[in-house]
Design an enzyme around this catalytic site. Structure first.
Site: not given
Ligand SMILES: NC(=O)c1ccc[n+]([C@@H]2O[C@H](COP(=O)([O-])OP(=O)(O)OC[C@H]3O[C@@H](n4cnc5c(N)ncnc54)[C@H](O)[C@@H]3O)[C@@H](O)[C@H]2O)c1
Length: 422
Positions: A31, A87, A147, A245-246, A256
């Site tokens: 990270d 994203t 995921e 979800f209801l 998300c």
């Molecule tokens: N949060 C959810 O419930 C969930 C569920 C399914 C999918 N997603 C998807 O998964 C992805 C990540 O979501 P999240 O909630 O874990 O995000 P988050 O913000 O919690 O974590 C992202 C991590 O990536 C790190 N990061 C950013 N740029 C980086 C780089 N260049 N090198 C290394 N690390 C880097 C950040 O410091 C951060 O710790 C998104 O696309 C999201 O839509 C999220």
């Protein structure tokens, strides 16, 4: 067992890294946040997620899990590199791929030949090819493995998913990714990358639609004098519909649904389809925030100017510390715009938030308040004695935006109770 790099140690990346190490793989999680990495290397997990800390501690102790700063440091010698970076929503509603592309460009030159890059970030259709281009490595394949975990039960969901989706052009690459989940009891859906990417957006859009639908039905219930709790019981008992979800509430939020629904509208639009239905789902959700504000204003007697509102719950849902796009914060912002003074409490929120007087317990949040608003469905709130709360408040008004409280008990304690759709 495989050597896996996970890039991004957020909700998804950290869960992925900890769970893969739990399954026996050798995992390096990178990270860019050096402070986060330092804490994780000590077994100190910076997010609230049931069971996660134990898996991280176990992984560190058995030497199967390491944390490093940066993507480049994570990928040396690995067979798989999982991308779990944000994203976010771009200003035009599309998903912003900057993080994904920059990580791909960074790790491309460092990856071993025949290794596989796996997209776990939620990415629009076509991103597998965008990542492939950014890597500049024709000998490295890119696979989509979206995921579906829910925050609050992320570890359970990763290890007991309803399905595992793998999207790849190359069947051998798909099998190699599927094999990482050995021991996870779930059906595999192996498909092409575009379908895997679409499955993720379609799943989130459908779930958001279910919530918007029930919130719209709740509005109808209020208008016609029906009780949404019974209506939901009646429709959810139909196996074709189901109960999940209801639950009516203050509207969906989190990291998300808001961005993914907008991104899907945009993906469809770019492809020439007007996803009117999904725009309606989004619009019902904004109306729902406004409807909760209306209820709180009514409870305050018609104006919020100078009114103290006690708020229980700040996170977007219970059992998480995630405040991203929380409906609670959207509602609080609207209350403040109308002059309300907000005293908030949440079991997992300790840091100061702009414009909210953060309280140490639910009682402090009610002190001197004219209205109490329940905005997150924390179980703890259910068992609080309404009589005690009433003594602390300047008026006995409660807006239960989660239909969480025992309505008769609050009414017996002299409260005017407003729920959602009942
Ligand atoms: N949060 C959810 O419930 C969930 C569920 C399914 C999918 N997603 C998807 O998964 C992805 C990540 O979501 P999240 O909630 O874990 O995000 P988050 O913000 O919690 O974590 C992202 C991590 O990536 C790190 N990061 C950013 N740029 C980086 C780089 N260049 N090198 C290394 N690390 C880097 C950040 O410091 C951060 O710790 C998104 O696309 C999201 O839509 C999220």
């Amino acid at each position: 067992m495989a050597k896996i790099a996970v890039v991004g140690a957020g909700y998804v990346g950290l869960t992925t890294a900890a769970c893969f190490s739990h399954l026996g793989h050798e995992v390096v999680c990178g990270d860019i946040d050096a402070e986060r990495v330092a804490r994780l290397a000590e077994g100190d997990v910076p997010i609230v997620e049931e069971g996660l800390e134990q898996l991280v501690v176990d992984g560190l102790r058995h030497g199967r899990l390491r944390f490093v700063v940066g993507a480049a440091a994570a990928v040396a010698g690995v067979e798989f590199a999982y991308l779990c970076v944000p994203t976010p929503q771009a200003p035009d509603g599309a998903a912003d791929l900057t993080f994904v592309e920059s990580v791909a460009a960074e790790i491309g030159p460092l990856l071993a030949s025949e290794s596989i890059v796996v997209n776990k970030s939620t990415v629009p259709v076509g991103s597998t090819r965008i990542v492939q281009r950014a890597l500049r490595r024709p000998d490295v394949l890119v696979v989509s493995n979206p995921e579906f975990l829910r925050e609050g039960s992320a570890v359970h969901d990763f290890l007991h998913p309803d399905r595992i989706v793998v999207g790849a052009d190359d069947p051998n690459a798909a099998s190699r990714v599927a094999a990482l989940y050995l021991g996870v009891p779930a059906p595999f859906i192996v498909t092409d990358p575009a379908s895997a990417e679409t499955i993720k957006y379609a799943a989130n859009a459908f779930l958001a639609a279910k919530i918007s639908f029930v919130n719209a039905i709740a509005a109808v219930c209020e208008a016609v004098g029906a009780d949404v709790t019974d209506v939901v019981l009646g429709i959810g008992s139909d196996k074709r519909i189901g109960h999940d979800f209801l639950r009516p509430g203050p509207g969906w939020g989190g990291s998300c649904f808001p961005k993914d629904t907008r991104a899907l509208v945009r993906i469809a639009e770019d492809a020439g389809y007007d996803f009117d239905l999904l725009r309606g789902v989004i619009s019902v959700n904004s109306q729902q925030h406004a409807r909760v504000v209306d209820k709180i204003r009514d409870a305050a007697g018609g104006s919020l100017d100078g009114v103290v509102v006690g708020v229980w719950g700040l996170t977007f849902k219970a059992r998480t510390d995630d405040l991203r796009d929380s409906p609670s914060l959207a509602i609080i912002e609207a209350l403040r715009r109308e002059g309300a003074v907000v005293q908030g409490y949440d079991p997992t929120v300790e840091r100061e938030l702009d414009g909210i007087q953060l309280c140490v317990d639910p009682y402090e949040a009610c002190a001197g308040a004219r209205v109490l608003a329940v905005l997150t469905e924390w179980d703890d709130f259910r068992w609080i004695d309404p009589e005690h709360v009433g003594e602390l408040m300047s008026a006995r008004q409660v807006v239960d935006a989660r239909n969480l409280l025992e309505r008769p008990a609050w009414q017996r304690a002299g409260f005017t109770y407003q729920g959602i759709g009942r």
